[in-house]
Scaffold this active site. Structure first.
Site, PDB file in Angstrom:
ATOM      1  N   ASP A   9       3.616   9.541  -0.957  1.00 57.70           N
ATOM      2  CA  ASP A   9       2.416   8.851  -0.512  1.00 57.70           C
ATOM      3  C   ASP A   9       2.131   7.722  -1.493  1.00 57.70           C
ATOM      4  OD1 ASP A   9       0.147   8.371   0.992  1.00 57.70           O
ATOM      5  OD2 ASP A   9      -0.444  10.481   1.055  1.00 57.70           O
ATOM      6  N   HIS A  27       0.801  -1.232   0.000  1.00 63.12           N
ATOM      7  CA  HIS A  27       0.000   0.000   0.000  1.00 63.12           C
ATOM      8  C   HIS A  27       0.827   1.272   0.000  1.00 63.12           C
ATOM      9  CE1 HIS A  27      -4.111  -1.647   0.559  1.00 63.12           C
ATOM     10  NE2 HIS A  27      -3.424  -2.707   0.948  1.00 63.12           N
TER      11      HIS A  27
HETATM   12  C1  GDG Z   1      -1.840   4.102   3.323  1.00 60.32           C
HETATM   13  C2  GDG Z   1      -0.855   4.765   2.365  1.00 60.32           C
HETATM   14  C3  GDG Z   1      -2.582   4.644   0.566  1.00 60.32           C
HETATM   15  C4  GDG Z   1      -8.395  10.478   7.713  1.00 60.32           C
HETATM   16  N1  GDG Z   1      -8.793  11.302   8.679  1.00 60.32           N
HETATM   17  C5  GDG Z   1     -10.029  10.947   9.043  1.00 60.32           C
HETATM   18  C6  GDG Z   1     -10.416   9.897   8.251  1.00 60.32           C
HETATM   19  N2  GDG Z   1      -9.383   9.614   7.440  1.00 60.32           N
HETATM   20  C7  GDG Z   1      -9.381   8.555   6.432  1.00 60.32           C
HETATM   21  C8  GDG Z   1      -9.473   9.137   5.055  1.00 60.32           C
HETATM   22  C9  GDG Z   1      -8.834   8.046   4.205  1.00 60.32           C
HETATM   23  C10 GDG Z   1      -7.842   7.428   5.157  1.00 60.32           C
HETATM   24  O1  GDG Z   1      -8.160   7.835   6.462  1.00 60.32           O
HETATM   25  C11 GDG Z   1      -6.426   7.883   4.861  1.00 60.32           C
HETATM   26  O2  GDG Z   1      -5.971   7.242   3.714  1.00 60.32           O
HETATM   27  P1  GDG Z   1      -4.733   7.754   2.895  1.00 60.32           P
HETATM   28  O3  GDG Z   1      -4.689   7.015   1.610  1.00 60.32           O
HETATM   29  O4  GDG Z   1      -4.874   9.207   2.678  1.00 60.32           O
HETATM   30  O5  GDG Z   1      -3.428   7.526   3.784  1.00 60.32           O
HETATM   31  P2  GDG Z   1      -2.737   6.387   4.763  1.00 60.32           P
HETATM   32  O6  GDG Z   1      -3.470   6.219   6.015  1.00 60.32           O
HETATM   33  O7  GDG Z   1      -1.340   6.858   4.914  1.00 60.32           O
HETATM   34  O8  GDG Z   1      -2.782   4.997   3.944  1.00 60.32           O
HETATM   35  C12 GDG Z   1      -1.609   5.553   1.312  1.00 60.32           C
HETATM   36  C13 GDG Z   1      -3.448   3.877   1.537  1.00 60.32           C
HETATM   37  O9  GDG Z   1      -2.664   3.202   2.510  1.00 60.32           O
HETATM   38  C14 GDG Z   1      -4.298   2.847   0.800  1.00 60.32           C
HETATM   39  O10 GDG Z   1      -3.531   1.955   0.072  1.00 60.32           O
HETATM   40  O11 GDG Z   1      -3.418   5.463  -0.238  1.00 60.32           O
HETATM   41  O12 GDG Z   1      -0.706   6.119   0.404  1.00 60.32           O
HETATM   42  O13 GDG Z   1       0.033   5.612   3.069  1.00 60.32           O
HETATM   43  O14 GDG Z   1      -9.788   7.093   3.843  1.00 60.32           O
HETATM   44  O15 GDG Z   1     -10.827   9.393   4.774  1.00 60.32           O
HETATM   45  N3  GDG Z   1     -11.615   9.301   8.345  1.00 60.32           N
HETATM   46  C15 GDG Z   1     -12.478   9.779   9.270  1.00 60.32           C
HETATM   47  N4  GDG Z   1     -12.139  10.800  10.088  1.00 60.32           N
HETATM   48  C16 GDG Z   1     -10.940  11.398  10.016  1.00 60.32           C
HETATM   49  O16 GDG Z   1     -10.643  12.314  10.789  1.00 60.32           O
HETATM   50  N5  GDG Z   1     -13.686   9.228   9.364  1.00 60.32           N
END
Ligand code: GDG
Length: 722
Positions: A372, A165
């Protein structure tokens, strides 16, 4: 549909404790949502850590387990020390910063590797216990990079997928890891390895070439007798769910409230886990720069930054939090007024509805990570804009930038340009905003999480089943057959088969142990031994001339039956083309430093073992294409070998020696052929039925048995002497 065994570090649940009662609540994350349907439909199991349950009584644990079982989840409990060493230590202190190109953050000492390996082993054991033949196993993410390999040892024929990921870094970064090879071998246990983007696929292939010396195709590599596929599968989100929420009357009320609280100010939005990869300080600096440069924006902007607490036990995160706190304080101190502060900073998580409300209320979404893997926030923002408005400012270092081309793409290291981009986004006309957002939404909606899950699983499940050929016990079986044979004829290739490869052909001379082994084999009763090599006859004569072996040089062009006998050439070979092919090979040798041309009686070989592996592979393809084109009508064969391209007369190949060797051998002889590269396949093809063929290495082969390398083959042959 085959049963799915999903494996991730964390189970997609949260254990909640209220007084005596415990409950297991399903999390709403993207992965959990995307996989829940196939998980249910296939009646499969999800294995992982349920989080810290150390404070629960045995009775409460019992409750947790029965609730987990009802959700088809199997817990793997981690001790406090495992959490601190495997999870926080190796996964989050070493692999996480390294894969995000932040070498400075990797600790100087590699203390937690053992814990990482042990927990990966525990995972593999647990999966093996729950595995039933026919199941598909899908392992997720960098905490479990060794699991596919460990599982392959336990379940040689299982269908295993792995998805990474986070970014897979350039091989120049990855090579700094002391355990780089173990990690790569761990991943190669899978049948399909998925990444978010083609760049990560390329980086991974580069590491395989450089660290393990493997020849990689665009989407495929051979490893331990199996084909391992590699592919880009950009992860999507549950776009329909975000869209539905964004239209929900309650959420729309929230949007109105957010806007009215902003009193007509334009809203910039950032939503991230508080992680040093997400680029929050530079984003804040860009906003500061804009306010500094353009006083007119000072009272007209509201930047809402939600930073969700994350990995708070890791020191680097605490220090990062302080940096962000300070910057927010500084900007608000500089540009705030009694009734307005520019940065609204929330260090907490927000509910899904509030999150969607923020997405829908924002004028400009700032997604500016320094690295990312994908970044799902960027996609969620687009899905939550059925009004087709709002501008996405997106870092070119997020995997998402490979797909979301209509975003305003920025380099987060260039703060000044980021400030320009924010201003451009704020001033963008409505028509352009809508055109961009429409295209972004189209992309996010078609390539959603369900598309992602299906694309990966369809690919994995359509791959041919792993055959039993690569079984580790096959060596013992081969030995038993050889021992039982009344007469043995051994046909042994030399380079890559009896000895490993050295930088130049001269350096790969036989060692004393090998000389003794060959001598003892040749004097074993009822055993006839032949070395069948691509080497020139002078070399074979110098090394083995005194031994009672049959020697076959230049792929069978020359043969010497025994000591004192003369060398005879295979009749009918034509090599007039050599004089014209030589300049072509020489020009490659001049152009590619470290490569050289070897000349034999009938053939020419361009060697590139000392050349940078990726460049060498590229040039060898180029040379072969050129030769095919120019010499298409000539009676010659062009052979790619191990770091060598060889041109030799057509019709001369190792298979030709078999018939003459077998003349005069008893009918009950067992013919055994061992070799490592493409030229040995001709040998295998010529072995009579009932013979025994052994491929040394990982390439695709017609041989029935396989040995890992020369060491293993020698051990097998030595077994004939005891
Ligand atoms: C890893 C990789 C890759 C965030 N704040 C809140 C909240 N979130 C949710 C978002 C989103 C998720 O968390 C974050 O996903 P990301 O993709 O932005 O980042 P990572 O956690 O670093 O994930 C990344 C991912 O895996 C998938 O393969 O894209 O690059 O680092 O869904 O919505 N959700 C809620 N409240 C929050 O305050 N409900």
């Amino acid at each position: 549909m085959s049963r799915l065994l999903l494996v991730s570090n964390r189970l997609p649940v949260t254990v909640k404790v209220e007084k005596e009662n415990v409950s297991v609540v399903r999390s709403a994350g993207g992965l959990a949502t995307g996989l829940s349907r196939p998980h249910e439909r296939s009646q499969g199991t999800w294995l992982g850590w349920p989080g810290d349950v150390s404070r629960l009584s045995p009775q409460q644990r019992g409750q947790v387990e029965s609730q987990l079982a009802a959700q088809r989840c199997v817990p793997l409990y981690l001790s406090a020390s495992e959490v601190s060493r495997y999870y926080e230590g190796y996964s989050n202190r070493v692999l996480w910063p390294l894969c995000h190109y932040l070498l400075d953050r990797v600790p100087r000492q590699d203390r937690d590797w053992d814990a990482y390996r042990k927990v990966n082993e525990r995972f593999a054991d647990l999966i093996a216990r729950h595995y039933q033949p026919g199941d598909t196993v899908w392992v997720h993410d960098y905490q479990l990079m060794l699991v596919p390999g460990l599982l392959r040892q336990r379940l040689p024929e299982a269908r295993i997928g792995y998805f990474h990921h986070i970014p897979f870094p350039s091989s120049e970064i990855f090579r700094t890891l002391p355990h780089r090879k173990e990690l790569l071998r761990g991943l190669l246990g899978a049948d399909l390895i998925g990444f978010h983007t083609v760049s990560y696929v390329r980086h991974f292939s580069g590491s395989l070439t450089r660290q393990l010396g493997l020849d990689t195709d665009i989407d495929c590599v051979h490893w331990q007798g199996r084909q391992v596929r590699v592919g880009a599968f950009p992860m999507g989100i549950d776009a329909a769910a975000f869209e539905a929420l964004a239209k929900d009357p309650g959420v729309l009320q929230e949007v109105t409230a957010i806007r009215s609280r902003a009193h007509g100010q334009r809203i910039l939005l950032g939503i991230d886990r508080l992680d040093y990869t997400k680029g929050i300080p530079r984003r804040l600096l860009a906003v500061q720069r804009l306010l500094e440069r353009e006083p007119a924006w000072r009272s007209r902007l509201r930047f809402i930054q939600v930073a969700v607490p994350s990995r708070t036990q890791v020191d680097a995160y605490a220090a990062y939090r302080e940096t962000v706190d300070e910057l927010v304080g500084r900007i608000n101190g500089l540009y705030g007024t009694v009734d307005n502060v520019p940065v609204h900073y929330l260090y907490r998580s927000v509910g899904e509805r509030q999150l969607t409300g923020l997405y829908r209320a924002a004028d400009v979404m700032l997604v500016t990570p320094v690295r990312d893997g994908m970044n799902l926030v960027a996609k969620e923002f687009c899905a939550a804009r059925p009004d087709e408005d709002g501008v996405l400012v997106l870092s070119e270092f997020a995997g998402a930038a490979a797909e979301l081309r209509e975003a305003v793409v920025i380099n987060p290291y260039d703060v000044e340009a980021m400030a320009d981009a924010i201003e451009q986004a704020l001033e963008m006309g409505e028509d352009e905003r809508r055109a961009r957002m429409r295209a972004l939404r189209e992309q996010v909606k078609t390539r959603d999480v369900h598309w992602w899950v299906n694309a990966f699983l369809e690919r994995l499940q359509s791959l041919p089943a792993v055959t039993a050929r690569a079984r580790p016990e096959s060596g013992a079986e081969a030995l038993a057959r050889m021992r039982a044979a009344p007469h043995l004829v051994l046909l042994l290739d030399y380079d890559g088969t009896l000895v490993g490869f050295a930088p130049t052909p001269e350096q790969a001379s036989p060692d004393a142990e090998l000389m003794t082994l060959l001598e003892r084999l040749a004097t074993r009763p009822n055993t006839s031994v032949h070395v069948v090599s691509g080497r020139p006859r002078e070399t074979l004569e110098a090394w083995f001339g005194h031994l009672p072996l049959g020697l076959h040089a230049e792929h069978g062009l020359w043969t010497r039956e025994g000591p004192g006998k003369s060398w005879a050439m295979l009749p009918g070979a034509a090599f007039e083309w050599k004089d014209r092919a030589r300049p072509v090979l020489k020009s490659f040798a001049e152009r590619v430093p470290g490569s050289f041309v070897e000349e034999k009686t009938a053939s020419l070989a361009w060697h590139y073992r000392l050349v940078d592996p990726e460049f060498g592979a590229l040039q060898s393809r180029e040379l072969r294409l050129h030769l095919y084109e120019v010499f298409a009508q000539e009676p010659m064969d062009i052979l790619p070998g191990d770091k060598v391209v060889e041109v030799r007369p057509r019709g001369v190949h190792k298979g030709r020696v078999v018939t003459s060797i077998l003349e005069g051998q008893p009918d009950d002889s067992l013919v055994v052929a061992a070799g490592d590269d493409r030229t040995d396949e001709d040998l295998f093809a010529a072995v009579p039925e009932g013979g025994l063929t052994i491929h040394v290495g990982n390439k695709p082969t017609r041989a029935a048995y396989r040995q890992e390398g020369p060491v293993e083959l020698r051990r097998l042959l030595a077994g004939l002497l005891t």
